[in-house]
Each structure stands twice: as structure tokens, then as C-alpha cells.
Design a protein around this motif. Structure first.
Motif, PDB file in Angstrom:
ATOM      1  N   GLN A 187      -7.129   2.438  -6.374  1.00 10.51           N
ATOM      2  CA  GLN A 187      -6.549   3.777  -6.270  1.00 10.51           C
ATOM      3  C   GLN A 187      -7.666   4.762  -5.981  1.00 10.51           C
ATOM      4  O   GLN A 187      -8.732   4.709  -6.595  1.00 10.51           O
ATOM      5  CB  GLN A 187      -5.826   4.174  -7.551  1.00 10.51           C
ATOM      6  CG  GLN A 187      -5.158   5.538  -7.429  1.00 10.51           C
ATOM      7  CD  GLN A 187      -4.242   5.833  -8.595  1.00 10.51           C
ATOM      8  OE1 GLN A 187      -4.153   5.077  -9.544  1.00 10.51           O
ATOM      9  NE2 GLN A 187      -3.546   6.936  -8.509  1.00 10.51           N
ATOM     10  N   SER A 225       0.814  -1.202   0.000  1.00  7.98           N
ATOM     11  CA  SER A 225       0.000   0.000   0.000  1.00  7.98           C
ATOM     12  C   SER A 225       0.858   1.266   0.000  1.00  7.98           C
ATOM     13  O   SER A 225       1.004   1.921   1.023  1.00  7.98           O
ATOM     14  CB  SER A 225      -0.921  -0.028   1.222  1.00  7.98           C
ATOM     15  OG  SER A 225      -1.808   1.039   1.186  1.00  7.98           O
ATOM     16  N   PRO A 226       1.407   1.635  -1.170  1.00 14.25           N
ATOM     17  CA  PRO A 226       2.112   2.911  -1.249  1.00 14.25           C
ATOM     18  C   PRO A 226       1.107   4.055  -1.169  1.00 14.25           C
ATOM     19  O   PRO A 226      -0.106   3.829  -1.170  1.00 14.25           O
ATOM     20  CB  PRO A 226       2.807   2.852  -2.609  1.00 14.25           C
ATOM     21  CG  PRO A 226       1.959   1.931  -3.416  1.00 14.25           C
ATOM     22  CD  PRO A 226       1.388   0.928  -2.460  1.00 14.25           C
ATOM     23  N   SER A 227       1.579   5.261  -1.148  1.00 12.81           N
ATOM     24  CA  SER A 227       0.681   6.418  -0.990  1.00 12.81           C
ATOM     25  C   SER A 227      -0.286   6.585  -2.167  1.00 12.81           C
ATOM     26  O   SER A 227      -1.334   7.194  -2.026  1.00 12.81           O
ATOM     27  CB  SER A 227       1.510   7.694  -0.808  1.00 12.81           C
ATOM     28  OG  SER A 227       2.306   7.911  -1.962  1.00 12.81           O
ATOM     29  N   TRP A 228       0.005   6.039  -3.332  1.00 16.73           N
ATOM     30  CA  TRP A 228      -0.803   6.252  -4.527  1.00 16.73           C
ATOM     31  C   TRP A 228      -1.769   5.115  -4.839  1.00 16.73           C
ATOM     32  O   TRP A 228      -2.485   5.153  -5.830  1.00 16.73           O
ATOM     33  CB  TRP A 228       0.089   6.524  -5.730  1.00 16.73           C
ATOM     34  CG  TRP A 228       1.292   5.640  -5.792  1.00 16.73           C
ATOM     35  CD1 TRP A 228       2.519   5.895  -5.262  1.00 16.73           C
ATOM     36  CD2 TRP A 228       1.380   4.351  -6.390  1.00 16.73           C
ATOM     37  NE1 TRP A 228       3.372   4.841  -5.492  1.00 16.73           N
ATOM     38  CE2 TRP A 228       2.702   3.886  -6.192  1.00 16.73           C
ATOM     39  CE3 TRP A 228       0.491   3.538  -7.073  1.00 16.73           C
ATOM     40  CZ2 TRP A 228       3.137   2.649  -6.643  1.00 16.73           C
ATOM     41  CZ3 TRP A 228       0.931   2.310  -7.526  1.00 16.73           C
ATOM     42  CH2 TRP A 228       2.241   1.888  -7.318  1.00 16.73           C
ATOM     43  N   MET A 243      -3.295   0.712  -3.609  1.00 19.58           N
ATOM     44  CA  MET A 243      -3.137  -0.496  -2.811  1.00 19.58           C
ATOM     45  C   MET A 243      -3.219  -1.728  -3.717  1.00 19.58           C
ATOM     46  O   MET A 243      -4.161  -1.874  -4.502  1.00 19.58           O
ATOM     47  CB  MET A 243      -4.219  -0.587  -1.739  1.00 19.58           C
ATOM     48  CG  MET A 243      -4.053  -1.815  -0.862  1.00 19.58           C
ATOM     49  SD  MET A 243      -5.208  -1.875   0.514  1.00 19.58           S
ATOM     50  CE  MET A 243      -6.636  -2.557  -0.310  1.00 19.58           C
TER      51      MET A 243
END
Length: 131
Positions: free
Chosen positions: A45, A7-10, A12
Motif C-alpha cells: 500500500q 490491484s484496487p485503488s488502495w 496491491m
């Protein structure tokens, strides 16, 4: 089955996999090993008030006689979230796959089943909150 969530900031990513190895022996006859593998991958997203999700399920099934069946099922959806309203459009079975075969092995028998899958469909949903 194991699951990996990234789950990066941009967005999942979610991935899960299940693998089966089937060995069948009847009397003195040993049959070929058969493998079944199911993989599931989804990506979500959020863009402002929109949630966009793409998902794919891959099924690999080996049948007797050396045949293999690979099936890819894919879905997509977009959700708009407002104060008291939630609107969604979903595309199910994007590739319009119509059937899928699996083989089951029991203690004393085996069977191959064909599943009939609903055709591609688009679903529109509206939810309204009155509270």
C-alpha cells in the motif's frame, strides 16, 4: 506457477501457489502419496510518500510416516521516498522461524533436508541520489 494480482485503488495484492503431488513406487511397493504446497501472498500500500509491504510464504510439506511440516515465513517493509533520498526499514523472518524441512523424491531415492534459516533481522537502508 499461477499468479493472481489484484490491484484496487488502495493497494496491491499478489498471490502465487505451487502444488506438487508425489507418487513413489519401489519394486512392488507403492508408498503413500505426498503433497507439497507453497503459497506466497504479499500486500503493498502506498500512503503519500510511504510504501508499506507485508508478505507471507506458507510451505506445506508431507514427509514419510504421515508427518507434515507447515512453515510460515513473514516479512514487512516500509519505504519513504523523498526527492533525492530513499529510506527503508525491513523486518525479515518476523516469526523467527529457525529451520525448515523438505523431502525430495528422485527416480531411485528420496531424501529429507533441513534448512537452517537466518534469525529475525531488521535492516535499515538509505539511498541518496546525487544527480
Amino acid at each position: 506457477s499461477p499468479q493472481i494480482i489484484f490491484s484496487p485503488s488502495w493497494g496491491m495484492f499478489t498471490y502465487s501457489s505451487k502444488f506438487s503431488l508425489i507418487k513413489l513406487k519401489t519394486n512392488s511397493t507403492v508408498h503413500d502419496n505426498l503433497r507439497d504446497w507453497v503459497q506466497r501472498l504479499s500486500y503493498t500500500q502506498t500512503i503519500g510518500k510511504f510504501d508499506v509491504t507485508l508478505s507471507a510464504n506458507h510451505f506445506h510439506n508431507e514427509l514419510y510416516g504421515g508427518r507434515t511440516v507447515n512453515t510460515l515465513l513473514s516479512d514487512a517493509s516500509a519505504v519513504l521516498r523523498l526527492k533525492n533520498v530513499r529510506l527503508e526499514v525491513s523486518l525479515r523472518n518476523a516469526f523467527n522461524k529457525r529451520n525448515y524441512k523438505t523431502t525430495y523424491f528422485g527416480e531411485i531415492f528420496s531424501s529429507t533436508t533441513t534448512y537452517i534459516i537466518r534469525p529475525r533481522e531488521i535492516i535499515f537502508t538509505a539511498q541518496i541520489s546525487i544527480l
